[in-house]
Motif scaffolding. Structure first.
Motif, PDB file in Angstrom:
ATOM      1  N   LEU A  37     -92.606-120.278 -66.411  1.00  0.00           N
ATOM      2  CA  LEU A  37     -91.774-119.589 -67.402  1.00  0.00           C
ATOM      3  C   LEU A  37     -91.218-118.293 -66.823  1.00  0.00           C
ATOM      4  CD1 LEU A  37     -92.564-119.130 -71.155  1.00  0.00           C
ATOM      5  CD2 LEU A  37     -91.898-117.146 -69.800  1.00  0.00           C
ATOM      6  N   LEU A  38     -92.078-117.522 -66.161  1.00  0.00           N
ATOM      7  CA  LEU A  38     -91.645-116.267 -65.541  1.00  0.00           C
ATOM      8  C   LEU A  38     -90.536-116.508 -64.532  1.00  0.00           C
ATOM      9  CD1 LEU A  38     -91.921-113.241 -64.794  1.00  0.00           C
ATOM     10  CD2 LEU A  38     -93.825-113.880 -63.310  1.00  0.00           C
ATOM     11  N   ILE A  39     -90.727-117.496 -63.666  1.00  0.00           N
ATOM     12  CA  ILE A  39     -89.736-117.783 -62.630  1.00  0.00           C
ATOM     13  C   ILE A  39     -88.435-118.267 -63.258  1.00  0.00           C
ATOM     14  CG2 ILE A  39     -89.223-119.304 -60.673  1.00  0.00           C
ATOM     15  CD1 ILE A  39     -92.279-119.211 -60.077  1.00  0.00           C
ATOM     16  N   THR A  40     -88.540-119.081 -64.307  1.00  0.00           N
ATOM     17  CA  THR A  40     -87.338-119.590 -64.964  1.00  0.00           C
ATOM     18  C   THR A  40     -86.530-118.459 -65.589  1.00  0.00           C
ATOM     19  OG1 THR A  40     -88.462-121.685 -65.441  1.00  0.00           O
ATOM     20  CG2 THR A  40     -86.489-121.186 -66.724  1.00  0.00           C
ATOM     21  N   VAL A  41     -87.205-117.513 -66.233  1.00  0.00           N
ATOM     22  CA  VAL A  41     -86.496-116.368 -66.813  1.00  0.00           C
ATOM     23  C   VAL A  41     -85.810-115.548 -65.708  1.00  0.00           C
ATOM     24  CG1 VAL A  41     -86.797-114.171 -68.032  1.00  0.00           C
ATOM     25  CG2 VAL A  41     -87.928-116.237 -68.869  1.00  0.00           C
ATOM     26  N   CYS A  42     -86.511-115.363 -64.592  1.00  0.00           N
ATOM     27  CA  CYS A  42     -85.900-114.641 -63.466  1.00  0.00           C
ATOM     28  C   CYS A  42     -84.635-115.353 -62.991  1.00  0.00           C
ATOM     29  CB  CYS A  42     -86.892-114.513 -62.313  1.00  0.00           C
ATOM     30  SG  CYS A  42     -88.258-113.401 -62.638  1.00  0.00           S
ATOM     31  N   ASN A  43     -84.709-116.676 -62.881  1.00  0.00           N
ATOM     32  CA  ASN A  43     -83.542-117.441 -62.441  1.00  0.00           C
ATOM     33  C   ASN A  43     -82.401-117.338 -63.435  1.00  0.00           C
ATOM     34  OD1 ASN A  43     -84.546-118.397 -59.981  1.00  0.00           O
ATOM     35  ND2 ASN A  43     -85.606-120.091 -60.946  1.00  0.00           N
ATOM     36  N   LEU A  44     -82.714-117.327 -64.732  1.00  0.00           N
ATOM     37  CA  LEU A  44     -81.674-117.176 -65.745  1.00  0.00           C
ATOM     38  C   LEU A  44     -80.986-115.815 -65.620  1.00  0.00           C
ATOM     39  CD1 LEU A  44     -83.403-118.688 -68.913  1.00  0.00           C
ATOM     40  CD2 LEU A  44     -81.404-119.603 -67.740  1.00  0.00           C
ATOM     41  N   MET A  45     -81.772-114.759 -65.479  1.00  0.00           N
ATOM     42  CA  MET A  45     -81.200-113.423 -65.351  1.00  0.00           C
ATOM     43  C   MET A  45     -80.357-113.309 -64.074  1.00  0.00           C
ATOM     44  SD  MET A  45     -82.030-111.786 -68.086  1.00  0.00           S
ATOM     45  CE  MET A  45     -81.864-113.413 -68.863  1.00  0.00           C
ATOM     46  N   ILE A 101     -85.822-108.998 -69.520  1.00  0.00           N
ATOM     47  CA  ILE A 101     -84.572-109.215 -70.265  1.00  0.00           C
ATOM     48  C   ILE A 101     -84.048-107.901 -70.837  1.00  0.00           C
ATOM     49  CG2 ILE A 101     -85.198-111.612 -70.773  1.00  0.00           C
ATOM     50  CD1 ILE A 101     -85.765-110.746 -73.651  1.00  0.00           C
ATOM     51  N   ALA A 102     -84.970-106.951 -71.120  1.00  0.00           N
ATOM     52  CA  ALA A 102     -84.527-105.649 -71.629  1.00  0.00           C
ATOM     53  C   ALA A 102     -83.691-104.917 -70.592  1.00  0.00           C
ATOM     54  CB  ALA A 102     -85.734-104.806 -72.033  1.00  0.00           C
ATOM     55  N   LEU A 103     -83.992-105.113 -69.313  1.00  0.00           N
ATOM     56  CA  LEU A 103     -83.210-104.479 -68.252  1.00  0.00           C
ATOM     57  C   LEU A 103     -81.736-104.844 -68.333  1.00  0.00           C
ATOM     58  CD1 LEU A 103     -85.458-104.877 -65.077  1.00  0.00           C
ATOM     59  CD2 LEU A 103     -84.816-102.737 -66.151  1.00  0.00           C
ATOM     60  N   PHE A 104     -81.452-106.046 -68.850  1.00  0.00           N
ATOM     61  CA  PHE A 104     -80.080-106.538 -68.871  1.00  0.00           C
ATOM     62  C   PHE A 104     -79.475-106.496 -70.278  1.00  0.00           C
ATOM     63  CE2 PHE A 104     -82.369-108.504 -65.365  1.00  0.00           C
ATOM     64  CZ  PHE A 104     -81.570-108.108 -64.299  1.00  0.00           C
ATOM     65  N   TYR A 142     -80.791-107.275 -73.342  1.00  0.00           N
ATOM     66  CA  TYR A 142     -81.149-108.215 -74.398  1.00  0.00           C
ATOM     67  C   TYR A 142     -82.232-107.602 -75.290  1.00  0.00           C
ATOM     68  CZ  TYR A 142     -78.786-111.627 -71.396  1.00  0.00           C
ATOM     69  OH  TYR A 142     -77.870-112.289 -70.620  1.00  0.00           O
ATOM     70  N   PRO A 143     -82.091-107.733 -76.604  1.00  0.00           N
ATOM     71  CA  PRO A 143     -83.164-107.248 -77.484  1.00  0.00           C
ATOM     72  C   PRO A 143     -84.435-108.062 -77.263  1.00  0.00           C
ATOM     73  CG  PRO A 143     -81.483-108.422 -78.744  1.00  0.00           C
ATOM     74  CD  PRO A 143     -80.951-108.286 -77.359  1.00  0.00           C
ATOM     75  N   GLU A 144     -85.563-107.430 -77.510  1.00  0.00           N
ATOM     76  CA  GLU A 144     -86.858-108.069 -77.258  1.00  0.00           C
ATOM     77  C   GLU A 144     -87.034-109.354 -78.051  1.00  0.00           C
ATOM     78  OE1 GLU A 144     -91.597-106.883 -77.594  1.00  0.00           O
ATOM     79  OE2 GLU A 144     -90.052-105.336 -77.489  1.00  0.00           O
ATOM     80  N   ASP A 145     -86.442-109.389 -79.267  1.00  0.00           N
ATOM     81  CA  ASP A 145     -86.618-110.575 -80.097  1.00  0.00           C
ATOM     82  C   ASP A 145     -85.663-111.711 -79.735  1.00  0.00           C
ATOM     83  OD1 ASP A 145     -84.286-109.493 -80.975  1.00  0.00           O
ATOM     84  OD2 ASP A 145     -84.923-109.170 -83.045  1.00  0.00           O
ATOM     85  N   SER A 146     -84.896-111.564 -78.648  1.00  0.00           N
ATOM     86  CA  SER A 146     -84.013-112.655 -78.231  1.00  0.00           C
ATOM     87  C   SER A 146     -84.773-113.747 -77.489  1.00  0.00           C
ATOM     88  CB  SER A 146     -82.870-112.125 -77.351  1.00  0.00           C
ATOM     89  OG  SER A 146     -83.371-111.595 -76.141  1.00  0.00           O
ATOM     90  N   ILE A 147     -86.046-113.503 -77.200  1.00  0.00           N
ATOM     91  CA  ILE A 147     -86.869-114.523 -76.564  1.00  0.00           C
ATOM     92  C   ILE A 147     -88.140-114.728 -77.387  1.00  0.00           C
ATOM     93  CG2 ILE A 147     -88.112-112.933 -75.022  1.00  0.00           C
ATOM     94  CD1 ILE A 147     -87.932-115.145 -72.873  1.00  0.00           C
ATOM     95  N   SER A 148     -88.541-115.983 -77.526  1.00  0.00           N
ATOM     96  CA  SER A 148     -89.786-116.305 -78.220  1.00  0.00           C
ATOM     97  C   SER A 148     -90.453-117.460 -77.492  1.00  0.00           C
ATOM     98  CB  SER A 148     -89.514-116.668 -79.678  1.00  0.00           C
ATOM     99  OG  SER A 148     -88.655-117.799 -79.763  1.00  0.00           O
TER     100      SER A 148
END
Length: 832
Positions: A747-755, A814-817, A819-825
């Motif tokens: 999950l961590l790696i996938t989020v990194c790839n998305l960003m 995601i906050a770095l870019f 996105y609000p914190e609640d945009s991911i669950s």
């Protein structure tokens, strides 16, 4: 007289043929300001940068408040080297200290009606970049504030360095919170005692940047963005929620002034506005340059600097025509405020001349070619002719024009054979000397090499047997295609070979996966084995056999199933078989230097590629078996038994306290405890061979303390590696899309790839995320305990984390870019 230290010409010529250091050198981007940049010819427009440094000394040392804010203008034609000069200023501050650097690219301000809000974001994001003390610029300011607070408590308190404060902060904060006390409130109160005009919320937010857990969210708030209510309450900040962009714009200018007036008390600030050429207009009809000129005017008039402040410089870089035809036509008060330091006279950046062009070319060759290869050329601008360069310099070219010219004419007069086959052979010999270091670590590079090699075989009918005994029967490659859908593939399957064998069609997905950790291997193999989604007839994993896929990894079962049940294959990646293909790839990149066409390179390469074992193994029918990993049993046994071994270097024990590890109790709540918490770790006990000792604050002792504010005495939280609570059905929702993964680390790696996919040009922001005693991202994997490289970058991410820490880090990422914190669950099925 010849120079006896000159390197052999054949070595120099081989280097020249293998690499063109001027290729794409004239293309500069914003990351050149913040990143490594390019060679700096310090004599080029030295007057311009020296004027900024002189102004920096004035604002820093002046005793009068009206000299504490300085404005300057550079006029610079396209390509004359303004980015080089701005990088010089940034590098000077990074290496020498003495100032904070803010860079505003006006071309990125997409809505000129929100110019103040967008500059607030520029300000917050710029200060998130590293400063001169090993932490971010925000953290440098916060550390100065924290030390000021400690000095207010105890004037004799030792100064604690920014890295030490960052490492200690979260643990000290947690200790205080556990005792019902708020460290942030205490620090803020002490700072505000001497900064009575400062806004308490901004003081608090800046201090929060010392927290490695909450720094990204604090910076997000400082940028004017919203926090969810829970986070805002925890940080003690307004949430900024439900504000419209127009409301954010109306608050932004006041926020900017509060930030600049506060941070400039601790360090000088240099603000650079660049790229004002856009002809976008706001609703009032003003262009980018006019809007920016008004912003500079307003900043100058509104900033209030005390005599004790360190001052602010605002530098605007603009095209000469824009300055004359647009800005000079604005009211005189605006023009005067834009260039106050030089009395409305801009500093013009000059083009190159006959002398400086030689200096530039020599520096570029030395730094980008000769020095890395330990070569000494016959003269500094070799292979160029000095007289030809001087003549070119008389035309007063820009830096960009010179670099482009050098890229086009970079060659040697080595007589090339008339026969193109002989030229190809010569190219192979010379490029073979420039195989990259650690080439087996770069998945994307290897994939590009393989794809080109297969392109040389396109349309050929291949027959024979591989070294492992696998057969090729009338195999024909028809196409080398990209893999769709890209959004879910995320670059894991590098390309698809489309063709036929004995008139039977095939679609082979090829994935180069050299990573050493099971999470990344699993992420790649999961996609490679999904034939339906990616329209494959079989998958081929290209990976060195000595990089075992361990039995305890989830990917072990997946690769077994792919090979034994789905007709897939694992092909051994060996340097012996890859190097000839790298040579072909290098020749292809430098084909123009050898007067070779693309078609000629592909044709002449066939003699090497059609018998290459690596390529033939990928194309041949798989054996249907996977080699067993017998070494895993031993490693697993070690993993299960190592914890029973005695600790040869135990924590320091207190013999008068039953042999317990000494810790610190800060329950008495006095200010002295706060000073001790951050400073006592620096003290040494001369009676104990200079070793650090501990303090019991509850008894009021002034003894030094060990590890009270470090992680050393705390048991490591069980990670998913040591306590595998396997969660096979994990998913996360992000921006309306659902992504299923097999583990928290995937999950961590996938989020990194998305960003990385969504924010490629600013993805290196993640390097600012750090833990109390560890990095979470780094360009150097040795800085991390267990890491994986993020596809398509040279950035590595720490994966040795608990699931809770991963969830927290993902929200920070995601906050770095923006996105609000609640945009991911997160969704976890079957959790027990």
């Amino acid at each position: 007289m010849t120079n006896s230290s000159v390197s052999p010409l054949n070595e120099i010529h081989a280097a020249i043929k293998s690499k063109n250091p001027f290729k794409n050198a004239g293309i500069v981007q914003e990351q050149n300001i913040w990143g490594e940049g390019f060679p700096d010819l310090t004599s080029l427009n030295k007057k311009a940068s020296d004027t900024v440094f002189k102004a920096l000394e004035q604002v820093k040392n002046s005793k009068t408040s009206h000299e504490k804010v300085v404005t300057l203008v550079w006029t610079a034609s396209q390509g004359v080297g303004k980015t080089h000069n701005l990088k010089r200023i940034r590098k000077h501050l990074e290496q020498e200290g003495g100032g904070l650097f803010v860079y505003g690219n006006a071309n990125k301000y997409t809505d000129l009606n929100l110019i103040q809000y967008q500059f607030q974001q520029t300000l917050a994001n710029s200060l998130a970049y590293p400063g001169s003390q090993g932490v971010s610029q925000w953290q440098e300011v916060a550390a100065a504030m924290a030390n000021e607070a400690l000095k207010a408590i105890d004037p004799n308190a030792a100064i604690t360095s920014p890295p030490q404060l960052v490492n200690l902060f979260d643990q000290v904060y947690t200790n205080w919170l556990n005792e019902g006390k708020n460290l942030m409130t205490k620090l803020s109160q002490k700072v505000l005692q001497s900064k009575r005009q400062a806004d308490p919320y901004f003081v608090r937010a800046i201090l929060w940047t010392l927290s490695q857990d909450y720094s990204p969210l604090a910076i997000k708030w400082l940028a004017g963005d919203a926090l969810d209510q829970t986070t805002a309450d925890y940080l003690g900040l307004p949430s900024n929620f439900n504000k419209t962009n127009q409301e954010r714009e109306s608050y932004a200018f006041d926020s900017i002034l509060k930030i600049l007036n506060l941070v400039s008390h601790y360090n000088s600030v240099i603000i650079c506005f660049d790229e004002l050429e856009s002809f976008k207009v706001n609703d009032a009809g003003f262009t980018t340059s006019q809007v920016m000129a008004q912003l500079v005017h307003n900043l100058y008039n509104s900033l209030m600097q005390s005599e004790l402040g360190q001052g602010i410089i605002i530098l605007t870089v603009v095209l000469p025509d824009i300055w004359k035809s647009t800005i000079m036509m604005m009211p005189n008060s605006i023009v005067e405020r834009m260039s106050k330091y030089t009395n409305k006279k801009p500093i013009n950046l000059d083009p190159l001349n006959s002398n400086s062009i030689l200096d530039l070319v020599a520096l570029w060759l030395q730094e980008e070619l000769y020095k890395p290869l330990h070569l000494t050329p016959p003269h500094p601008v070799y292979p160029f002719d000095e007289n030809q360069l001087r003549d070119f310099g008389k035309e007063k070219p820009s830096v960009r024009e010179v670099l482009a010219w050098c890229a086009e004419h970079f060659d040697v007069d080595d007589p090339l054979p008339d026969n193109p086959a002989e030229r190809f052979k010569l190219a192979l010999e010379q490029t073979s000397q420039s195989i990259p270091e650690n080439y087996l670590e770069d998945n994307n590079f290897i994939a590009e090499v393989l794809a080109l090699a297969f392109k040389t075989l396109k349309g050929e009918c291949l027959e024979g047997e591989t070294s492992s005994g696998e057969k090729l029967n009338s195999v024909v490659i028809q196409d080398i295609a990209e893999v769709e859908p890209k959004a879910t593939n995320q670059g894991w399957i590098n390309f698809k070979l489309i063709g036929q064998e004995q008139d039977k069609p095939f679609k082979i997905g090829v994935a180069v996966i050299q990573q050493l950790h099971g999470i990344s291997v699993g992420a790649g193999i999961k996609r490679l084995s999904d034939y339906k989604t990616y329209d494959l007839s079989r998958g081929c994993l290209v990976r060195s056999q000595d990089r075992k896929i361990k039995k305890q990894w989830d990917s072990y079962n997946v690769i077994n199933q792919m090979i034994e049940q789905q007709g897939g294959e694992w092909v051994d990646l060996s340097g012996e078989n890859l190097k000839p293909l790298i040579n072909i790839y290098s020749v292809f990149q430098e084909k123009t230097n050898y007067r070779l066409s693309e078609e000629e390179v592909l044709e002449f390469s066939q003699e090497l590629t059609k018998n290459n074992s690596l390529l033939l193994e990928i194309l041949s029918k798989p054996s249907g078996h996977i080699k067993p990993d017998n070494g895993d049993d031993i490693e697993l046994l070690k993993a299960l038994t190592e914890h029973n071994k005695p600790n040869l270097q135990p924590d320091k024990l207190n013999p008068e306290n039953g042999g317990k590890v000494i810790t610190t109790d800060i329950t008495n709540g006095d200010d002295k405890a706060l000073v001790n918490a951050f400073t006592e770790h620096n003290k040494l006990n001369p009676e104990n061979s200079g070793k650090v000792i501990t303090t019991d604050i509850t008894n009021g002792d002034d003894q030094a303390l060990v590890n009270a504010f470090t992680e050393q005495n705390k048991p490591n939280p069980p990670s998913e590696e040591t306590n595998p609570k396997k969660e096979k059905n994990i998913a996360f929702l992000f921006n309306g899309s659902k992504y299923e993964v097999s583990s928290w680390k995937e999950l961590l790696i996938t989020v990194c790839n998305l960003m990385k996919s969504y924010h490629a040009t600013e993805f290196d922001k993640v390097l600012n995320l750090k833990g109390r005693e560890r990095y979470y991202f780094s360009n150097d994997p040795s800085h991390l305990k267990r890491s994986e490289q993020i596809q398509g970058t040279d950035i590595y991410v720490e994966i040795n984390l608990s699931s809770e820490k991963i969830k927290k880090n993902v929200k920070n990422i995601i906050a770095l870019f923006g996105y609000p914190e609640d945009s991911i669950s997160f969704e976890i099925k079957g959790e027990n």
